[in-house]
Scaffold this motif. Structure first.
Motif, PDB file in Angstrom:
ATOM      1  N   UNK A 288       0.769  -1.220   0.000  1.00  0.00           N
ATOM      2  CA  UNK A 288       0.000   0.000   0.000  1.00  0.00           C
ATOM      3  C   UNK A 288       0.807   1.281   0.000  1.00  0.00           C
ATOM      4  N   UNK A 289       2.132   1.192   0.041  1.00  0.00           N
ATOM      5  CA  UNK A 289       2.993   2.367   0.066  1.00  0.00           C
ATOM      6  C   UNK A 289       3.859   2.394  -1.192  1.00  0.00           C
ATOM      7  N   UNK A 290       3.914   3.517  -1.900  1.00  0.00           N
ATOM      8  CA  UNK A 290       4.748   3.588  -3.117  1.00  0.00           C
ATOM      9  C   UNK A 290       6.206   3.263  -2.819  1.00  0.00           C
ATOM     10  N   UNK A 291       6.794   2.394  -3.611  1.00  0.00           N
ATOM     11  CA  UNK A 291       8.183   1.971  -3.421  1.00  0.00           C
ATOM     12  C   UNK A 291       8.862   1.838  -4.775  1.00  0.00           C
ATOM     13  N   UNK A 292      10.137   2.226  -4.849  1.00  0.00           N
ATOM     14  CA  UNK A 292      10.904   2.044  -6.081  1.00  0.00           C
ATOM     15  C   UNK A 292      10.989   0.547  -6.374  1.00  0.00           C
ATOM     16  N   UNK A 293      10.508   0.166  -7.531  1.00  0.00           N
ATOM     17  CA  UNK A 293      10.387  -1.250  -7.878  1.00  0.00           C
ATOM     18  C   UNK A 293      11.112  -1.521  -9.190  1.00  0.00           C
ATOM     19  N   UNK A 294      12.051  -2.454  -9.174  1.00  0.00           N
ATOM     20  CA  UNK A 294      12.831  -2.745 -10.373  1.00  0.00           C
ATOM     21  C   UNK A 294      11.940  -3.348 -11.452  1.00  0.00           C
ATOM     22  N   UNK A 295      12.304  -3.065 -12.689  1.00  0.00           N
ATOM     23  CA  UNK A 295      11.536  -3.585 -13.826  1.00  0.00           C
ATOM     24  C   UNK A 295      12.418  -4.340 -14.814  1.00  0.00           C
ATOM     25  N   UNK A 296      13.660  -4.630 -14.412  1.00  0.00           N
ATOM     26  CA  UNK A 296      14.592  -5.310 -15.320  1.00  0.00           C
ATOM     27  C   UNK A 296      14.060  -6.666 -15.762  1.00  0.00           C
ATOM     28  N   UNK A 297      13.301  -7.326 -14.898  1.00  0.00           N
ATOM     29  CA  UNK A 297      12.805  -8.654 -15.257  1.00  0.00           C
ATOM     30  C   UNK A 297      11.850  -8.587 -16.462  1.00  0.00           C
ATOM     31  N   UNK A 298      11.189  -7.453 -16.647  1.00  0.00           N
ATOM     32  CA  UNK A 298      10.312  -7.307 -17.811  1.00  0.00           C
ATOM     33  C   UNK A 298      11.117  -7.421 -19.104  1.00  0.00           C
ATOM     34  N   UNK A 299      12.266  -6.762 -19.120  1.00  0.00           N
ATOM     35  CA  UNK A 299      13.111  -6.812 -20.321  1.00  0.00           C
ATOM     36  C   UNK A 299      13.677  -8.214 -20.526  1.00  0.00           C
ATOM     37  N   UNK A 300      14.053  -8.863 -19.437  1.00  0.00           N
ATOM     38  CA  UNK A 300      14.562 -10.229 -19.530  1.00  0.00           C
ATOM     39  C   UNK A 300      13.506 -11.165 -20.115  1.00  0.00           C
ATOM     40  N   UNK A 301      12.291 -11.034 -19.618  1.00  0.00           N
ATOM     41  CA  UNK A 301      11.205 -11.896 -20.089  1.00  0.00           C
ATOM     42  C   UNK A 301      10.894 -11.630 -21.560  1.00  0.00           C
TER      43      UNK A 301
END
Length: 311
Positions: free
Chosen positions: A219-232
């Protein structure tokens, strides 16, 4: 470890015999001795060490308490304190469990259960790699060893700054993982996924917004990595949630592995939606055993303009 270093992971160097490394060698011998102790003694030592760490490591304690306050607002102040202390105890238990996985793996015989193995098998039957979306568990390599009893995992890791320590850990982990992939080695990670490998990958820490987005976490905004999207996207691998945890009586623990079905439409065209989705999966996993997670990391350290500070 400097990127200019010529050190090869797992390689012995004669310089490791110099006096400056003797303390590490002595410590390793001591840890090996701890690994052969009965579990009844190990968990008592871990409890005492965890309580000591909770009292002495003020900054880590403060971060842990704040994380739990933010993520579990339904807990009272007393409950937060009790759970925070248990986080440190579980971390110390994880150290002993990892030592057992490295040096006395037979201890786990008959203690491991798995649910959902068919999801990895299905991906492999289709010729796909499996990016196993997990967490930074206090079980450490004990969880990896438990998984290795049922399938052949690779792991993404961060090299240790000390080359001797890195060599020793690398060699111990080599008994568990087929491949250990440096977190900076994107080419290696892509290659292994394209070869159909199952790889444990944890997208649950704050690495800023250069390769991430602000997405809700408990429920709290947090910096979230998205590198796995590119890997997939590049490898066509399956995104499969993986969770392992200690269960039952601490005097006679069991270890459970939960593998969920591959995520459909991952990655989608919406980066924020994907990050939110993965965070929600991790939330649901952590609610199973809340204190078996490394809450002493500053999960909410990145606060762009307009966001309230957490720490």
């Amino acid at each position: 470890m400097s990127k200019k270093s010529t050190y090869t992971p797992g390689e012995f160097q004669w310089s490791f015999l110099l006096p400056k490394y003797w303390g590490i060698w002595i410590s390793i011998v001591f840890l090996m001795l701890l690994a052969i102790l009965p579990w009844a003694i190990q968990h008592r030592l871990a409890t005492a060490m965890g309580q000591l760490a909770f009292n002495k490591l003020k900054s880590r304690r403060k971060t842990t308490i704040r994380n739990l306050e933010v993520c579990f607002p339904e807990w009272s102040a007393v409950e937060v304190q009790l759970h925070a202390k248990q986080v440190f105890i579980d971390q110390m238990l994880g150290v002993f469990e990892t030592l057992n996985a490295w040096y006395c793996p037979t201890w786990f015989k008959g203690r491991v259960e798995i649910e959902g193995l068919e999801h990895i098998q299905k991906a492999q039957a289709e010729g796909k790699g499996a990016l196993l979306l997990g967490t930074h568990s206090t079980l450490l390599d004990a969880g990896g060893y438990a998984c290795a009893q049922y399938f052949d995992p690779d792991v993404v890791y961060r090299p240790q700054n000390n080359p001797l320590l890195d060599m020793l850990i690398y060699r111990c982990r080599a008994t568990i993982y087929t491949h250990q992939i440096d977190h900076d080695d994107m080419r290696g990670l892509i290659r292994h996924l394209k070869e159909g490998r199952p790889i444990w990958y944890s997208p649950d820490q704050d690495f800023g917004l250069k390769q991430g987005v602000m997405a809700p976490f408990f429920g709290t905004p947090a910096a979230t990595v998205t590198a796995h999207r590119r890997l997939l996207k590049m490898t066509k691998a399956a995104a499969i949630p993986l969770y392992f945890y200690r269960d039952g009586d601490i005097a006679n623990p069991k270890y459970k592995i939960l593998i969920e079905p591959a995520l459909d439409n991952m990655p989608s065209d919406d980066e924020l939606a994907d990050a939110t989705r993965v965070n929600k999966i991790i939330e649901n996993q952590l609610r199973i055993a809340p204190t078996q997670y490394m809450w002493f990391h500053r999960r909410f350290k990145t606060r762009p303009e307009g966001y309230d500070k957490i720490y």
